[in-house]
Design a protein around this motif. Structure first.
Motif, PDB file in Angstrom:
ATOM      1  N   GLU A   6       0.823  -1.204   0.111  1.00 12.79           N
ATOM      2  CA  GLU A   6       0.020  -0.140  -0.033  1.00 12.79           C
ATOM      3  C   GLU A   6       0.918   1.300   0.291  1.00 12.79           C
ATOM      4  O   GLU A   6       0.420   2.489  -0.359  1.00 12.79           O
ATOM      5  N   SER A   7       2.252   1.176   0.175  1.00  7.98           N
ATOM      6  CA  SER A   7       3.080   2.402   0.266  1.00  7.98           C
ATOM      7  C   SER A   7       3.200   2.786  -1.093  1.00  7.98           C
ATOM      8  O   SER A   7       3.780   4.052  -1.196  1.00  7.98           O
ATOM      9  N   LYS A   8       3.053   2.012  -2.092  1.00  4.23           N
ATOM     10  CA  LYS A   8       3.291   2.092  -3.631  1.00  4.23           C
ATOM     11  C   LYS A   8       2.203   2.767  -4.219  1.00  4.23           C
ATOM     12  O   LYS A   8       0.938   2.404  -4.115  1.00  4.23           O
ATOM     13  N   GLU A   9       2.353   3.687  -5.142  1.00  8.63           N
ATOM     14  CA  GLU A   9       1.309   4.281  -5.861  1.00  8.63           C
ATOM     15  C   GLU A   9       0.690   3.420  -6.975  1.00  8.63           C
ATOM     16  O   GLU A   9       1.344   2.575  -7.494  1.00  8.63           O
ATOM     17  N   PHE A  10      -0.384   3.218  -7.021  1.00  8.74           N
ATOM     18  CA  PHE A  10      -1.089   2.369  -8.091  1.00  8.74           C
ATOM     19  C   PHE A  10      -1.205   3.022  -9.455  1.00  8.74           C
ATOM     20  O   PHE A  10      -1.207   4.284  -9.554  1.00  8.74           O
ATOM     21  N   LEU A  11      -0.722   2.248 -10.506  1.00  9.10           N
ATOM     22  CA  LEU A  11      -0.644   2.444 -11.652  1.00  9.10           C
ATOM     23  C   LEU A  11      -1.691   1.905 -12.643  1.00  9.10           C
ATOM     24  O   LEU A  11      -1.894   0.734 -12.618  1.00  9.10           O
ATOM     25  N   ALA A  12      -2.662   2.829 -13.156  1.00  7.41           N
ATOM     26  CA  ALA A  12      -3.688   2.170 -13.998  1.00  7.41           C
ATOM     27  C   ALA A  12      -3.270   1.822 -15.339  1.00  7.41           C
ATOM     28  O   ALA A  12      -2.400   2.387 -16.094  1.00  7.41           O
ATOM     29  N   LEU A  13      -3.556   0.592 -15.823  1.00  7.61           N
ATOM     30  CA  LEU A  13      -3.129   0.134 -17.073  1.00  7.61           C
ATOM     31  C   LEU A  13      -4.396   0.356 -18.043  1.00  7.61           C
ATOM     32  O   LEU A  13      -5.353   0.258 -17.771  1.00  7.61           O
ATOM     33  N   ARG A  14      -4.035   0.308 -19.503  1.00  4.48           N
ATOM     34  CA  ARG A  14      -5.011   0.309 -20.308  1.00  4.48           C
ATOM     35  C   ARG A  14      -5.064  -0.902 -21.087  1.00  4.48           C
ATOM     36  O   ARG A  14      -4.337  -1.544 -21.528  1.00  4.48           O
ATOM     37  N   ILE A  15      -6.400  -1.602 -20.946  1.00  4.66           N
ATOM     38  CA  ILE A  15      -6.490  -2.913 -21.267  1.00  4.66           C
ATOM     39  C   ILE A  15      -7.836  -2.885 -22.361  1.00  4.66           C
ATOM     40  O   ILE A  15      -9.012  -2.472 -22.120  1.00  4.66           O
ATOM     41  N   ALA A  16      -7.614  -3.792 -23.280  1.00 10.85           N
ATOM     42  CA  ALA A  16      -8.454  -4.017 -24.390  1.00 10.85           C
ATOM     43  C   ALA A  16      -8.854  -5.377 -24.224  1.00 10.85           C
ATOM     44  O   ALA A  16      -8.353  -6.287 -23.553  1.00 10.85           O
ATOM     45  N   VAL A  17     -10.490  -5.591 -24.404  1.00 11.61           N
ATOM     46  CA  VAL A  17     -10.889  -6.950 -24.267  1.00 11.61           C
ATOM     47  C   VAL A  17     -11.617  -7.364 -25.647  1.00 11.61           C
ATOM     48  O   VAL A  17     -12.092  -6.516 -26.168  1.00 11.61           O
ATOM     49  N   MET A  18     -11.369  -8.565 -26.010  1.00  8.91           N
ATOM     50  CA  MET A  18     -11.932  -8.862 -27.305  1.00  8.91           C
ATOM     51  C   MET A  18     -12.552 -10.410 -26.745  1.00  8.91           C
ATOM     52  O   MET A  18     -11.930 -11.442 -26.030  1.00  8.91           O
ATOM     53  N   ALA A  19     -13.830 -10.423 -27.216  1.00  2.00           N
ATOM     54  CA  ALA A  19     -14.647 -11.868 -27.276  1.00  2.00           C
ATOM     55  C   ALA A  19     -14.274 -12.563 -28.543  1.00  2.00           C
ATOM     56  O   ALA A  19     -14.508 -11.953 -29.576  1.00  2.00           O
ATOM     57  N   VAL A  20     -14.358 -13.747 -28.369  1.00  2.00           N
ATOM     58  CA  VAL A  20     -14.233 -14.528 -29.801  1.00  2.00           C
ATOM     59  C   VAL A  20     -15.316 -15.448 -29.551  1.00  2.00           C
ATOM     60  O   VAL A  20     -15.603 -16.270 -28.829  1.00  2.00           O
ATOM     61  N   SER A  21     -16.238 -15.153 -30.646  1.00  3.73           N
ATOM     62  CA  SER A  21     -17.516 -16.032 -30.559  1.00  3.73           C
ATOM     63  C   SER A  21     -18.282 -16.153 -32.063  1.00  3.73           C
ATOM     64  O   SER A  21     -18.140 -14.949 -32.696  1.00  3.73           O
ATOM     65  N   ASP A  22     -18.555 -16.982 -32.493  1.00  6.07           N
ATOM     66  CA  ASP A  22     -19.352 -17.008 -33.885  1.00  6.07           C
ATOM     67  C   ASP A  22     -20.923 -16.719 -33.573  1.00  6.07           C
ATOM     68  O   ASP A  22     -21.575 -16.492 -34.555  1.00  6.07           O
ATOM     69  N   SER A  23     -21.309 -16.792 -32.509  1.00 11.08           N
ATOM     70  CA  SER A  23     -22.770 -16.786 -31.936  1.00 11.08           C
ATOM     71  C   SER A  23     -23.258 -15.456 -31.229  1.00 11.08           C
ATOM     72  O   SER A  23     -24.336 -15.113 -31.141  1.00 11.08           O
ATOM     73  N   ARG A  24     -22.293 -14.920 -30.694  1.00 12.02           N
ATOM     74  CA  ARG A  24     -22.805 -13.710 -29.752  1.00 12.02           C
ATOM     75  C   ARG A  24     -22.434 -12.439 -30.361  1.00 12.02           C
ATOM     76  O   ARG A  24     -21.328 -12.146 -31.058  1.00 12.02           O
ATOM     77  N   GLY A  25     -23.170 -11.446 -29.876  1.00 12.49           N
ATOM     78  CA  GLY A  25     -22.769  -9.915 -30.113  1.00 12.49           C
ATOM     79  C   GLY A  25     -22.667  -9.306 -28.651  1.00 12.49           C
ATOM     80  O   GLY A  25     -22.583 -10.031 -27.881  1.00 12.49           O
ATOM     81  N   LEU A  26     -22.296  -7.958 -28.992  1.00 12.07           N
ATOM     82  CA  LEU A  26     -21.950  -7.292 -27.617  1.00 12.07           C
ATOM     83  C   LEU A  26     -22.802  -7.437 -26.424  1.00 12.07           C
ATOM     84  O   LEU A  26     -22.792  -7.558 -25.396  1.00 12.07           O
ATOM     85  N   ALA A  27     -24.255  -7.386 -26.695  1.00 14.05           N
ATOM     86  CA  ALA A  27     -25.223  -7.499 -25.866  1.00 14.05           C
ATOM     87  C   ALA A  27     -25.230  -8.690 -25.180  1.00 14.05           C
ATOM     88  O   ALA A  27     -25.674  -8.891 -23.985  1.00 14.05           O
ATOM     89  N   GLU A  28     -24.850  -9.755 -25.633  1.00 13.62           N
ATOM     90  CA  GLU A  28     -24.787 -11.262 -25.050  1.00 13.62           C
ATOM     91  C   GLU A  28     -23.368 -11.775 -24.447  1.00 13.62           C
ATOM     92  O   GLU A  28     -23.191 -12.709 -24.062  1.00 13.62           O
ATOM     93  N   ASP A  29     -22.621 -10.714 -24.570  1.00 10.90           N
ATOM     94  CA  ASP A  29     -21.131 -10.920 -24.242  1.00 10.90           C
ATOM     95  C   ASP A  29     -20.819 -10.922 -22.581  1.00 10.90           C
ATOM     96  O   ASP A  29     -20.441  -9.987 -22.156  1.00 10.90           O
ATOM     97  N   ARG A  30     -21.609 -12.005 -21.882  1.00 13.50           N
ATOM     98  CA  ARG A  30     -21.383 -11.796 -20.390  1.00 13.50           C
ATOM     99  C   ARG A  30     -20.009 -11.990 -19.970  1.00 13.50           C
ATOM    100  O   ARG A  30     -19.736 -11.579 -19.033  1.00 13.50           O
ATOM    101  N   SER A  31     -19.116 -12.839 -20.844  1.00 10.72           N
ATOM    102  CA  SER A  31     -17.524 -12.951 -20.287  1.00 10.72           C
ATOM    103  C   SER A  31     -16.758 -11.735 -20.445  1.00 10.72           C
ATOM    104  O   SER A  31     -16.148 -11.222 -19.524  1.00 10.72           O
ATOM    105  N   GLY A  32     -17.146 -10.912 -21.449  1.00  7.66           N
ATOM    106  CA  GLY A  32     -16.564  -9.549 -21.638  1.00  7.66           C
ATOM    107  C   GLY A  32     -17.072  -8.429 -20.834  1.00  7.66           C
ATOM    108  O   GLY A  32     -16.444  -7.879 -20.082  1.00  7.66           O
ATOM    109  N   ASP A  33     -18.456  -8.741 -20.529  1.00  4.51           N
ATOM    110  CA  ASP A  33     -18.999  -7.840 -19.309  1.00  4.51           C
ATOM    111  C   ASP A  33     -18.205  -8.173 -18.094  1.00  4.51           C
ATOM    112  O   ASP A  33     -18.064  -6.956 -17.280  1.00  4.51           O
TER     113      ASP A  33
END
Length: 180
Positions: A6-33
């Protein structure tokens, strides 16, 4: 002893999320959510999010785009890590890795064994590095994404985690390219 310093400062990272699916769209992407919620709750930012079909070339191409984007530090994909013919995410990741993080899959399997028993052997979760960017491929279930984040990634992507973490060595990932 392992833990957050806790004595060290938190450093925020920039993270990209990719879902791989032939059947899901963004609305159904529970894993990505699941990943987005955990990434943001930890204090990091979601730099990009996409859903792609189970096509090795398309997945690898998107990974390369994000590897070359200075605004992305980490890529986490979900889906396509199983054993069926359409599961090609692991191969796409390995197409772009410069170095594989072999122990990531091993530790993920250990975590999964505690939750799903021997069914954990069906996962091919993997991690690697390319162009100074961390890449992780997780199974497509929300539970697997939760387990990977809660038990491994939230610590390894936190600069304050001791005795060591992925975040603190990011500046050195491409030291081989510097002139001597």
């Amino acid at each position: 002893m392992a833990g957050i310093d806790e004595s060290k400062e938190f450093l925020a990272l920039r993270i990209a999320v990719m879902a791989v699916s032939d059947s899901r769209g963004l609305a159904e992407d529970r894993s990505g959510d699941t990943l987005v919620q955990r990434i943001e709750s930890a204090g990091h930012s979601v730099a990009a999010r996409v859903i792609l079909p189970d096509e090795r070339g398309e997945i690898a191409d998107q990974l390369r785009v994000w590897i070359n984007d200075a605004e992305i530090d980490v890529v986490i994909s979900t889906g396509g890590t199983g054993l069926t013919g359409r599961d090609v995410t692991v191969e796409a990741h390995r197409d772009v890795y410069e170095k594989e993080i072999d122990a990531f899959g091993t530790v993920f399997t250990m975590v999964s064994m505690q939750k799903i028993g021997t069914s954990a052997v069906q996962s091919r979760a993997t991690g690697g590095v390319a162009g100074g960017t961390y890449l992780f491929a997780l199974p497509g279930s929300p539970g697997a994404c939760k387990d990977a984040w809660d038990e491994i990634l939230r610590y390894q992507l936190d600069y304050r985690h001791r005795p060591c973490n992925f975040a603190e060595i990011m500046p050195r990932l491409e030291e081989h390219k510097r002139r001597k």
